[in-house]
Motif scaffolding. Structure first.
Motif, PDB file in Angstrom:
ATOM      1  N   ALA A 285      51.494  71.974  13.407  1.00 28.61           N
ATOM      2  CA  ALA A 285      52.112  72.149  12.191  1.00 28.61           C
ATOM      3  C   ALA A 285      52.713  71.033  11.598  1.00 28.61           C
ATOM      4  N   VAL A 288      49.667  68.988  10.483  1.00 34.88           N
ATOM      5  CA  VAL A 288      49.215  69.343   9.420  1.00 34.88           C
ATOM      6  C   VAL A 288      50.108  69.020   8.227  1.00 34.88           C
ATOM      7  N   ASP A 289      51.433  68.692   8.540  1.00 33.42           N
ATOM      8  CA  ASP A 289      52.267  68.445   7.259  1.00 33.42           C
ATOM      9  C   ASP A 289      51.629  67.270   6.668  1.00 33.42           C
ATOM     10  N   PHE A 290      50.673  66.477   7.213  1.00 33.07           N
ATOM     11  CA  PHE A 290      50.009  65.371   6.623  1.00 33.07           C
ATOM     12  C   PHE A 290      48.683  65.791   6.306  1.00 33.07           C
ATOM     13  N   VAL A 293      45.191  65.180   7.640  1.00 33.63           N
ATOM     14  CA  VAL A 293      44.656  65.609   9.006  1.00 33.63           C
ATOM     15  C   VAL A 293      43.378  65.913   9.116  1.00 33.63           C
TER      16      VAL A 293
END
Lengths: 409, 409
Positions: A285, A288-290, A293
């Motif tokens: 997670a 996946v903030d970025f 990705v």
């Protein structure tokens, strides 16, 4: 110039939330050379709020409020400021259009309450809110300057940065420039030890460390007549810090460890896949903030049960039986398994005892294994982490990201 | 009785630390029915500190300070209180013996500064500090009550619990009882609309809503001569709220939506597995926050790439090709795929456009599909969520948990 920060909200007085906005705003104002002599917290009560404004403006040139811009009757910050400054509340048509558009777009029901957010004291200017429906506002009158910002930190901070900072810059003749070095792999007190002589001798630029969870930010701020001069003052200090801290500095400015890792992976054209047990998906997670990705992350498996470790990652049941699900051996097979089954260049695994139950003398709560499989080799680290379930898991994610980062150096 | 909390320390005004003590103390005082109308933060400056005391005692019966009890000249909390109450500072021999003993035991060098910690205003009582060298103290005079506690939370909190709480219990004749209703599925302003007449008419118990991200807590607090009576006052109000809000109330007290969902699953003996795309593991990580989840969570797949959706979940490549990865059809096959391949009773899937890129007119940023496969049926919901990448994903997790909860009712 000196300022007072007033946080408005009964939820702060009931202890339901911590006043993190006050910390952020205080730090930013200190960087600008603006003294904060008082911070005040007051509830959603008109009389007490008005009293707080009166007291604040007796002892400060500038007041920044946070909170109380919401749609309910409890939200009184602007209305009370209008009373303090003897102004009417008037509707700002542009704000109303934005709010109406927001509700339409998301198919939310708009009540009359929501329209209240488009009202501001007469003569005030709007501070746009790109992150929410409540605009902020600014009033300047009789040498008194007041900024009203929303309460949620994810709205308050961007509004301060984009609308308040430029106003404050206009009012000071010095220019302030900051560089923020992002550091992982060493703790705050260790860092202060390594830089003690520099921190003790600091004047311009100032050196301020801020500990985050398992990471430290180091902010260097210089003031000068113009930005170029300020940057020149910072440069040699930053160079010396890089020399002392080496690879522990992972980036500068608005970045995160996860983003840095993802960017290195993308740059190197490598793909990654993760197998998470105790962290339950937190590492993935974070990656996946970025948004970028997707170029590097193939997939992850949260293999919380032993069956999942076996069926999804081809971990040998005997390995789990002989060494346990939390063991160097299982961590190794998980990392190699996710690498193989996903086809990624790098397989990362995490298995640990997050607690509160499940700890034994041999394998206590806080024992965590992190493994990285890459280029036919698997590196494994183990940690004994302090704190409760949430802290163990959060820290594990930071350590895993730092481990991946160092593997890629 | 009402109280004011004054935190003393320039480090708070510079934003070096967050005022977590204020949260702890406020919550504890709220539980005792003591209203906190203001929190103040002031620096290590005698004049400003004295002013803060004067203002505080004009509006509160009781003041609790934190910080400023250290050995340096900057530490002025007790000295300024002595000035406020017109008292001399006198040496407390017992405290001096404890401090001297501490330095002897740890072979630390004791300076004259350290002796300063043994001085208290005349007439004050010592509050022992089991965690450090600085004792706290209490002064009661002319109906004014003042407690001075150390700044470090690991000293402040134990001193409050062991010395301040018993003093406060002696002084209150009313008992306060709270019930907190946890609500999901409706927003704060909608909720207030539904309860407007009750909130407007509130006296005892009081009704206070607090919005969290995608959720609302509703705190009902009653005061009475004893706990039973207070509970009896709350009961009919809570019943009426349950009647109006129905299934939107998911729990009471210290719980979370994720924990509630996990507990229902465990109670019903059902297993779950998740397939997450844009949320990247956040839903599963939320479930894993709750330690008991191992009884129900088999595994999750963060199928970030299309290949992962196909290989791990048996999604038909043509479905992705024809309808897109973010579509009702793909969400359905993901949920059914994770259910089938994991062997879980319930398969949950999430796929969406979290942004900032990747949005189109037809499928804008914020479009999210959530599917639940169970008992041979698959239910699908779609949402158009506002905000940035992080908000879209966080809200999606709350909506997914609420969707699962309602499916299980």
């Amino acid at each position: 110039m000196n300022a007072e920060i007033i946080a408005v909200g009964t939820e702060l007085l009931l202890g339901d939330i911590v006043n993190t906005n006050a910390q952020y705003l205080s730090r930013e104002l200190a960087n600008l050379g603006i003294s904060v002599f008082y911070q005040t917290v007051v509830g959603d009560n008109e009389k007490r709020l008005l009293d707080a404004y009166k007291i604040a403006f007796e002892r400060a040139d500038m007041v920044i409020t946070t909170g109380g811009l919401g749609p309910t009757e409890d939200d009184l910050t602007k209305e009370t400021a209008a009373k303090y400054f003897n102004k009417q509340m008037i509707q700002d048509d542009e704000s109303l259009a934005i709010i109406t558009g927001f509700f339409k777009k998301h198919n939310f029901v708009m009540t009359n309450n929501n329209k209240k957010q488009a009202f501001i004291p007469e003569g005030a200017s709007i501070l746009p809110n790109p992150k929410g429906t409540a605009p902020g506002c600014m009033i300047e009158e009789n040498g008194k300057l007041m900024f009203m910002l929303p309460g949620p930190p994810n709205e308050c901070i961007p509004m301060f940065d984009s609308s308040v900072l430029p106003e404050l810059h206009k009012r000071t003749d010095k220019v302030f420039v900051s560089r923020v070095l992002q550091i992982s792999g060493i703790g705050e007190s260790h860092l202060e030890d390594m830089l003690k002589d520099m921190i003790d001798a600091q004047t311009n630029p100032t050196i301020a460390p801020y500990a985050k969870f398992g990471e430290v930010s180091l902010r260097l701020t210089a003031s000068a007549d113009n930005a170029d001069e300020a940057k020149k003052l910072i440069a040699p200090v930053a160079d010396e810090i890089y020399k002392r801290l080496g690879d522990n500095v992972y980036g500068e400015g608005e970045t995160s460890l996860a983003q840095t890792v993802a960017e290195i992976l993308v740059k190197k054209g490598l793909t990654i896949a993760c197998a998470e047990s105790c962290t339950g998906g937190m590492l993935t997670a974070k990656l996946v903030d970025f948004a970028g990705v997707s170029k590097t992350l193939i997939e992850s498996v949260v293999c919380y049960s032993n069956e999942s470790k076996i069926s999804r990652l081809s971990v040998n049941p005997e390995t789990i039986h002989d060494f346990g699900a939390v063991s160097e051996e299982t961590a190794r097979e998980m990392a190699e398994g996710i690498k193989l089954t996903s086809g990624a260049d790098i397989g990362v695994s995490i298995t640990g005892v997050a607690g509160p139950d499940g700890g034994t003398e041999e394998k206590p709560v806080g024992l965590v294994y992190i493994a990285i499989a890459r280029n036919g080799k698997t590196e494994i680290k183990s940690f004994n982490l302090p704190g409760d379930r949430q802290r163990v898991r959060t820290r594990t994610v930071v350590y895993a990201l730092d481990f991946i980062r160092r593997e890629l150096l």
